[in-house]
Design an enzyme around this catalytic site. Structure first.
Site, short mmCIF file in Angstrom:
data_model
loop_
_atom_site.label_atom_id
_atom_site.label_comp_id
_atom_site.label_asym_id
_atom_site.label_seq_id
_atom_site.Cartn_x
_atom_site.Cartn_y
_atom_site.Cartn_z
N LYS A 183 12.72 -11.01 18.22
CA LYS A 183 11.65 -11.16 19.18
C LYS A 183 12.09 -12.43 20.11
CE LYS A 183 7.57 -10.03 16.38
NZ LYS A 183 6.86 -10.41 15.53
N SER A 213 3.51 0.62 6.01
CA SER A 213 2.18 0.50 5.46
C SER A 213 1.34 0.81 6.53
CB SER A 213 1.92 -0.96 5.22
OG SER A 213 0.77 -1.43 4.82
C1 R5P Z 1 7.96 -6.32 5.99
O1 R5P Z 1 8.32 -7.09 5.63
C2 R5P Z 1 8.16 -4.89 5.53
O2 R5P Z 1 9.78 -4.76 5.38
C3 R5P Z 1 7.68 -3.84 6.66
O3 R5P Z 1 8.43 -4.13 7.82
C4 R5P Z 1 6.35 -3.89 6.57
O4 R5P Z 1 5.76 -3.76 5.42
C5 R5P Z 1 5.99 -2.95 7.48
O5 R5P Z 1 4.36 -2.82 7.63
P1 R5P Z 1 3.60 -2.16 8.78
O6 R5P Z 1 4.00 -0.80 8.53
O7 R5P Z 1 2.29 -2.37 8.34
O8 R5P Z 1 3.89 -2.65 10.09
#
Ligand code: R5P
Length: 279
Positions: A183, A213
């Site tokens: 970023k 997630s």
């Molecule tokens: C973050 O540190 C993890 O490695 C994943 O990038 C994160 O948990 C992904 O979350 P989401 O699917 O909610 O963006």
């Protein structure tokens, strides 16, 4: 010899097919909801396989009960293979009064188990909390094997710097280039997110990460890659934790979504069983 907990039932068929010897275990619940465990075989060494996806706490208690039952039966060496390790993201105190949850679970398992194997642990440093031998197992080989032909001479990307090592490990399996997204603030209100030091135009891309997630991270990454003119976009992730609607969100943004079967989901197309048999 393997003992399969309720978080490993979806792996049992393939483990047997590929020659894994299984010690039978009776697993059920008492009418009040407490777990009942009874190990039916005997021996000296056992590897207990159980992933701790939801309902997480039940599966953790079951791992402790199986460990206790095996020790009671005289087993001398116990290994736990916990493909997805619940509480792994709670690895620090952010507000006074909180626990380091991953430490609490690792210490508890250490009462019974000599060795602990976890696939793609969120923060591998937390293995220091396990009193015995703790191993972070990489799924890079099985993820690479799944995407090898589809990706061709494409590139492997991590959605952030923290996941760069994962991208490196998968890319190394193919001998391909890899990079990560970064970023960059271009004005007080604008943030630019793009892969550092690599041109994706016309290239197939495989994005790898430990967890999906909500799917927000992958959707954002895919949108940027489309804008940059990438070819096919594939997502290969270890743990499909998937919040409501996440599979549809990510699938709609990319050409293919595949996760491993550390957690059973409709897109768990990549098996870790061959890796378990290599441990
Ligand atoms: C973050 O540190 C993890 O490695 C994943 O990038 C994160 O948990 C992904 O979350 P989401 O699917 O909610 O963006």
């Amino acid at each position: 010899m393997f003992v399969i907990g309720s978080g490993g039932k979806h792996l049992e068929g393939e483990l047997r097919e590929l020659g894994g010897e299984i010690i039978e275990v009776e697993l059920r619940k008492f009418p009040d909801g407490e777990k009942y465990v009874r190990v039916l075989g005997s021996g000296n060494e056992a590897t207990v396989v159980s992933s701790t996806f939801a309902p997480q706490d039940e599966k953790i208690v079951e791992l402790l009960l199986i460990g206790d039952a095996l020790r009671e039966k005289g087993f001398k060496k116990l290994r736990a293979v916990v493909p997805y390790f619940a509480y792994s993201r709670q690895d620090r105190v952010t507000k006074e009064g909180e626990p380091v949850s991953v430490r609490a679970i690792m210490k508890a398992l250490g009462i019974y188990y000599d060795e602990l194997y976890i696939f793609d642990l969120h923060n591998p440093e937390t293995l220091k909390y396990f009193p015995g031998k703790g191993v972070n197992v990489s799924p890079a080989r099985v993820i690479a094997d799944y995407f090898r032909e589809k990706l061709g001479d494409g590139i492997v990307l991590a959605p952030d710097k923290g996941a760069r090592e994962r991208a490196r490990a998968v890319a190394q399996e193919f001998g391909l280039e890899y990079s990560h997204f970064e970023k960059r603030r271009i004005s007080p209100t604008e943030v630019e997110m793009r892969p550092v030091d690599i041109d994706v135009k016309g290239k197939n891309v495989l994005i790898v990460d430990d967890i999906i997630s909500t799917g927000g991270t992958m959707v954002k990454a895919a949108q940027i890659l489309r804008k940059l003119g990438a070819g096919k976009i594939f997502v290969g992730v270890t743990h499909g934790v998937f919040a409501e609607g996440a599979i549809e969100r990510v699938s709609g943004a990319v050409d293919e979504l595949a996760v491993t079967n550390t957690i059973p989901t409709p897109v768990s197309k990549i098996s870790i069983v061959p890796e378990i048999l290599r441990l």
